[in-house]
Write an enzyme that holds these catalytic residues in place. Structure first.
Site, PDB file in Angstrom:
ATOM      1  N   ASP A  19      38.290   9.684 121.323  1.00  0.00           N
ATOM      2  CA  ASP A  19      38.737  10.179 122.624  1.00  0.00           C
ATOM      3  C   ASP A  19      38.813  11.704 122.689  1.00  0.00           C
ATOM      4  OD1 ASP A  19      39.959  10.450 125.107  1.00  0.00           O
ATOM      5  OD2 ASP A  19      41.956   9.946 124.344  1.00  0.00           O
ATOM      6  N   ASP A  79      35.455  13.758 129.173  1.00  0.00           N
ATOM      7  CA  ASP A  79      36.440  12.888 128.528  1.00  0.00           C
ATOM      8  C   ASP A  79      35.832  11.549 128.141  1.00  0.00           C
ATOM      9  OD1 ASP A  79      38.647  11.523 127.689  1.00  0.00           O
ATOM     10  OD2 ASP A  79      39.713  11.595 129.590  1.00  0.00           O
TER      11      ASP A  79
END
Length: 513
Positions: A108, A295
């Site tokens: 992430d 992201d």
């Protein structure tokens, strides 16, 4: 999990499948981590929800790795993970401790900590459904004990810090500080099939000021270059998920050259972007500049509700009817338009009509009474809604005035946009049969236009008559100075190969191969 302020609407819908996972080192000095993905089908919870009675309201109201490296041997691992309700979630495996204890993690770029469930997690049910770290079984464990807690948009975890070796592919990061999660109270983690999160963001947003895994990779000389890159396979027919490459870029994963933009604020991989185009036309909202985040922990696009609503209107997405928005248009639309024609500063218009107070940069709630229903006692939150609706209407009207539209046409258009506002759940449904006729949506980054076709921004769940299609755009309103903000998730990173250049503090995008 992505940004900690991620909109709550990113609800997890999870299911189980088994896949083969492999890691590879190679003679070109790059560490390749094969990514697996899990697709949603009509048997998954989203589809089930859409087909249920609850789905009737949902539909009408709307409102991640298989080995691709050329070297190394494959190792079979059972992986069952999916996050959110997207068409794919990308994931991989790491080892913690000596001998390595295996965990499935989301890589992430929107967070910075590494956490895995702890064997000391006694009172949270989710821990009993996931692999748990046992410090007593690792010869390289070091006690830390400092408490830790992380609040994500879709759940929270808490626990304490420990130190141990972490194996990522063939690399072993020594003495890595990580969180042993002892509480996972959210239902998110109960149904989630991934064990933890490996954050690839900057240390600035690391809870407990813990040094991220990536920092230690660089500091310990484990990679040739301080660069990592994502190739995400968006071919829904292909089981192969993609690759996360540490230490450089694989030229087989992209075409042409990357367009690089500098990181403007360390924490997330944040950069400046220009306007958003709908079918080649500027939306106008980001013409003065917006911020964006690349992201890998988010699957959709999230952006200012003003622009998302314009996109949803252009693609025919059915949203919830907003009484506040329609009330603003009905009572103040003509005045707003006249002020725009008189070249009044747009940012001050809503304060001039009394719906906002101008704070020097934008409008804030002025504490007005309800104009929707005198019998309606919902005063809390309404003031902000009326102010926000006014500011959106100003942008929409300004956009139409530039196109020389008539006043009647502009008011009708703005009313239509009110109906396309995303629902509280953030979901907006579209007609699957109309995908081919939908417009191209484009983002301007580094002076270059990055196009997305309808097939690339629409999530399709199921096949045939049972198929459900959902807009990939959801609203999130982040105020200045960090906002207005766009979150470009897997849908964008799948279309455009993404390079995270830690050494030069920049992000690069090129057409994925």
């Amino acid at each position: 999990m992505g940004t900690r302020f991620r909109v709550v609407a990113f609800t997890f819908f999870l299911s189980s499948l088994f896949f083969t996972l492999a890691f590879s080192g190679s003679d070109d000095g790059l560490l390749r981590i094969g990514l697996k993905k899990l697709k949603l089908d009509q048997n998954n919870r989203l589809a089930a929800r859409l087909e249920s009675k609850e789905g009737e309201e949902l539909r009408t109201s709307v409102r991640k790795y298989n080995f691709r490296g050329r070297h190394g041997e494959a190792a079979d691992t059972d992986i069952v993970v999916l996050k959110n309700y997207m068409d794919a979630q990308y994931f991989g495996e790491i080892g913690v401790g000596t001998a390595p204890q295996k965990f499935t993690v989301i890589f992430d770029t929107g967070s910075s900590n590494l956490w895995v469930p702890s064997a000391k997690c006694y009172f949270s049910v989710p821990c009993y459904f996931h692999s748990k770290y046992k410090s007593s079984q690792s010869s390289t464990y070091r006690k830390n004990g400092k408490s830790a807690a992380i609040q994500y948009g879709t759940g929270a975890i808490s626990g304490f810090f420990s130190e141990d070796n972490v194996k990522v592919g063939d690399l072993v990061v020594k003495n890595q500080e990580f969180i042993e999660a002892t509480r996972e109270p959210s239902v998110t983690f109960l149904v989630a099939k991934f064990d933890g999160i490996l954050g690839l963001g900057f240390k600035e947003i690391s809870v407990g000021n813990a040094t991220p895994v990536w920092y230690n990779m660089v500091k310990q000389g484990l990679v040739n270059e301080p660069i990592f890159s994502f190739w995400l396979n968006r071919n829904v027919e292909d089981e192969e998920g993609g690759e996360l490459v540490f230490g450089g870029v694989d030229p087989n994963h992209y075409r042409g050259k990357h367009t690089y933009v500098p990181v403007t604020q360390k924490g997330y991989w944040q950069f400046d972007m220009g306007d958003v185009l709908i079918d080649g036309r500027e939306s106008g909202y980001c013409s003065g500049g917006c911020s964006a985040i690349a992201d890998s922990g988010t699957s959709l696009f999230a952006g200012p509700t003003t622009v998302v609503t314009m996109i949803n209107h252009a693609i025919g997405a059915a949203g919830v009817v907003s009484q506040e928005c329609k009330a603003v248009v009905e009572q103040y639309g003509q005045v707003i338009m006249e002020l725009l024609v008189a070249e009044t500063q747009p940012k001050k218009i809503c304060s001039q009509v009394g719906l906002c107070t101008f704070d020097g940069t934008r409008g804030v709630s002025a504490g007005i009474e309800s104009v929707v229903d005198e019998k309606d006692s919902r005063s809390s939150g309404l003031n902000d809604a009326m102010c926000s609706a006014c500011e959106m209407a100003v942008v929409w009207m300004q956009n139409q005035l530039r196109q020389n539209q008539t006043q009647d046409r502009i008011l009708n258009y703005v009313n239509e946009l009110c109906e396309r506002l995303p629902s509280p759940m953030g979901e907006s449904a579209v007609n699957c049969a109309g995908i081919s006729s939908m417009p191209t949506v484009s983002f301007t980054i580094g002076g270059k236009v990055f196009d997305l076709s309808p097939e690339e921004y629409i999530l399709k769940v199921g096949e045939g008559a049972a198929a459900q299609c959902i807009s990939g755009f959801t609203g999130i309103d982040v105020p200045p100075p960090r906002g207005p903000l766009w979150i470009l998730g897997d849908m964008f990173m799948g279309r455009y190969h993404t390079v995270f250049d830690f050494g030069k503090q920049r992000v690069g995008f090129a057409e994925a191969a």
